[in-house]
Design an enzyme around this catalytic site. Sequence first.
Site, short mmCIF file in Angstrom:
data_model
loop_
_atom_site.label_atom_id
_atom_site.label_comp_id
_atom_site.label_asym_id
_atom_site.label_seq_id
_atom_site.Cartn_x
_atom_site.Cartn_y
_atom_site.Cartn_z
N PRO A 1 0.78 -1.03 -0.54
CA PRO A 1 0.08 0.08 0.21
C PRO A 1 0.59 1.41 -0.07
O PRO A 1 1.83 1.01 0.83
CB PRO A 1 -0.63 -0.37 1.34
CG PRO A 1 -0.38 -0.81 2.58
CD PRO A 1 1.16 -2.15 1.04
N GLY B 1 12.62 -3.31 2.07
CA GLY B 1 14.23 -2.83 0.58
C GLY B 1 13.90 -4.29 0.39
O GLY B 1 15.18 -4.21 -1.01
N ASP C 1 7.81 -6.62 3.92
CA ASP C 1 8.65 -5.70 2.65
C ASP C 1 9.56 -5.13 3.49
O ASP C 1 9.52 -5.32 4.71
CB ASP C 1 6.93 -4.79 1.96
CG ASP C 1 6.87 -3.81 3.01
OD1 ASP C 1 7.45 -3.19 3.86
OD2 ASP C 1 5.71 -3.39 2.61
N ARG D 1 14.01 -5.15 -4.08
CA ARG D 1 14.91 -4.15 -5.31
C ARG D 1 14.25 -5.08 -6.30
O ARG D 1 14.74 -5.07 -7.82
CB ARG D 1 15.89 -3.16 -4.64
CG ARG D 1 16.30 -2.25 -3.76
CD ARG D 1 14.94 -1.69 -4.00
NE ARG D 1 14.53 -0.28 -2.94
CZ ARG D 1 13.62 -0.34 -1.85
NH1 ARG D 1 13.02 -1.28 -2.36
NH2 ARG D 1 13.87 0.59 -1.18
N HIS E 1 8.19 -0.16 7.01
CA HIS E 1 7.22 0.96 6.60
C HIS E 1 8.63 1.33 5.43
O HIS E 1 8.58 2.80 4.99
CB HIS E 1 6.77 2.16 7.50
CG HIS E 1 5.73 2.53 6.60
ND1 HIS E 1 4.95 2.68 7.94
CD2 HIS E 1 5.70 3.54 5.64
CE1 HIS E 1 3.47 2.94 7.12
NE2 HIS E 1 4.47 4.17 6.09
C1 FNR Z 1 4.58 3.53 1.50
N1 FNR Z 1 4.08 2.89 2.73
C2 FNR Z 1 3.05 3.29 2.79
N2 FNR Z 1 2.40 2.23 3.44
C3 FNR Z 1 0.49 2.22 4.22
O1 FNR Z 1 0.72 1.33 5.23
N3 FNR Z 1 0.20 2.83 3.68
C4 FNR Z 1 0.37 3.87 2.96
O2 FNR Z 1 -0.44 4.26 2.82
C5 FNR Z 1 1.58 4.01 2.46
N4 FNR Z 1 2.04 5.11 1.87
C6 FNR Z 1 3.22 5.20 1.07
C7 FNR Z 1 4.08 6.26 0.08
C8 FNR Z 1 4.99 5.92 0.01
C9 FNR Z 1 5.75 7.08 -1.77
C10 FNR Z 1 5.97 4.65 -0.25
C11 FNR Z 1 7.46 4.41 -0.55
C12 FNR Z 1 5.83 3.67 0.56
C13 FNR Z 1 5.20 1.85 2.88
C14 FNR Z 1 4.77 0.95 2.24
O3 FNR Z 1 3.74 -0.45 1.90
C15 FNR Z 1 6.12 -0.12 1.93
O4 FNR Z 1 5.67 -0.61 3.55
C16 FNR Z 1 7.05 0.25 2.35
O5 FNR Z 1 8.13 1.44 1.06
C17 FNR Z 1 8.60 -0.81 1.87
O6 FNR Z 1 9.57 0.17 1.60
P1 FNR Z 1 10.51 0.03 0.50
O7 FNR Z 1 10.88 -1.46 -0.40
O8 FNR Z 1 9.02 0.88 -1.03
O9 FNR Z 1 12.63 0.28 0.22
#
Ligand code: FNR
Length: 398
Positions: A82, A306, A304, A308, A273
């Site tokens: 998400p 990290g 999730d 890539r 996150h």
């Molecule tokens: C997120 N993430 C996130 N998680 C969630 O539960 N609700 C949300 O609305 C968001 N919004 C969000 C926006 C953006 C721009 C990013 C990059 C991330 C966290 C996301 O679900 C996830 O946990 C992380 O992106 C995982 O890390 P990596 O693999 O992207 O580094």
Amino acid sequence: MMRKNSRIFSTEDARRQAKRRLPRLIFDFIEGAAGRETGSARNVSQFDNIMLQPRVMADVAQCSLATELMGQSYKVPFGIAPMGMCNLVHPKADTSLADTAKAIGFPVCLSSAASTSIEDMAGMAGSHAWFQLYFGASEEASLAMVDRARVAGYDTLVLTVDVPQVSRRVRDLRNGFTVPFAMTPSAFMDFATHPRWSLSTLAFGAPRPMNFTDSNGVNTFDRGASRSGADWAFLEALRGKWPGKLIVKGVTSATDARRIRSLGADAIYVSNHGGRQLDSVPPAISLLPLIREAVGPDFPLLFDSGIRNGEDIIKALALGADFVMIGRPALFALAAEGAAGLNALLKCFEAEISVVMAQLGVTSISQLGPNVVFDNAAAKGDGLEKTPRAALQLAAKT
Ligand code: FNR
């Protein structure tokens, strides 16, 4: 417009193009993290410390990427995490995510803070759509959103619990990033110097959080609001109310994981996150084996933070995850080349998983476990065969 030949062969390719194309304010919102961003960097670099043990001469002509999660079959062992406001990176990002989820056969998790409404995403992605809940202004408001998801036909709800307060993300503070936009002079310059993004975004209308509009059409989303109402009592209330699958996201402690399991969650989503909440957080991949050990071998775990490439996905599956979610790389690919970019990157991930499985001598996802992780300690002793437990402890320490 669909690009015929994608230039994306890796997350790094997608990131490089995204950085060029997006206003800095938007790129930084995606890539940025809490504090000095060391936690976010460690999430990624820790994967390099985990090595896999090749095996030879197995019959690996046919590898299957299919897997099961919570009684549901998926064609690939990954989905999309998400993420709020995806349409900021490309006007059709949410549509592309929905189309790709249907085409490849994986789940896409719509954020509470999404730029597409709960109802519209259900229409676009059908049973592939999951809904992620942030605790909102009150328990009543939060449960009202859950009701909307139920009425719209969602069967999987993800409750995110690691954002009691939105953390200090220095890039966003420095850039004056807000949702919805505030058009400051520096934002104006940023948009003016990225005309391709600005014109296409203008043509579709500035993206807004679509799940927070009141009866007068006024947007009531407050990005900085406390979400600490997502406590143990709320989880119990939610479990009583939500008839479908309930996943709790943002778990990094084995003690918390045991308690969540005892309260009747269907799955736990191990995640920090992407380092966006706590700079000093341990790498998520190091915590995964500990949580697997705490909840037992059969309890569903998602992961999730990290990921890539396809090899990272294999490592997460080997270290205890049943399913892996992709975050930032999907947004970079969408920003770079729209739907074609997302497809290209996910095809890379699929191909990488398949060739790595062949290297490891396995033909199905269910064969991935600590047995494929190189155990340096065991190698120094009586050979490479080891107990799963020893491998998990090793991975947790590295
Ligand atoms: C997120 N993430 C996130 N998680 C969630 O539960 N609700 C949300 O609305 C968001 N919004 C969000 C926006 C953006 C721009 C990013 C990059 C991330 C966290 C996301 O679900 C996830 O946990 C992380 O992106 C995982 O890390 P990596 O693999 O992207 O580094």
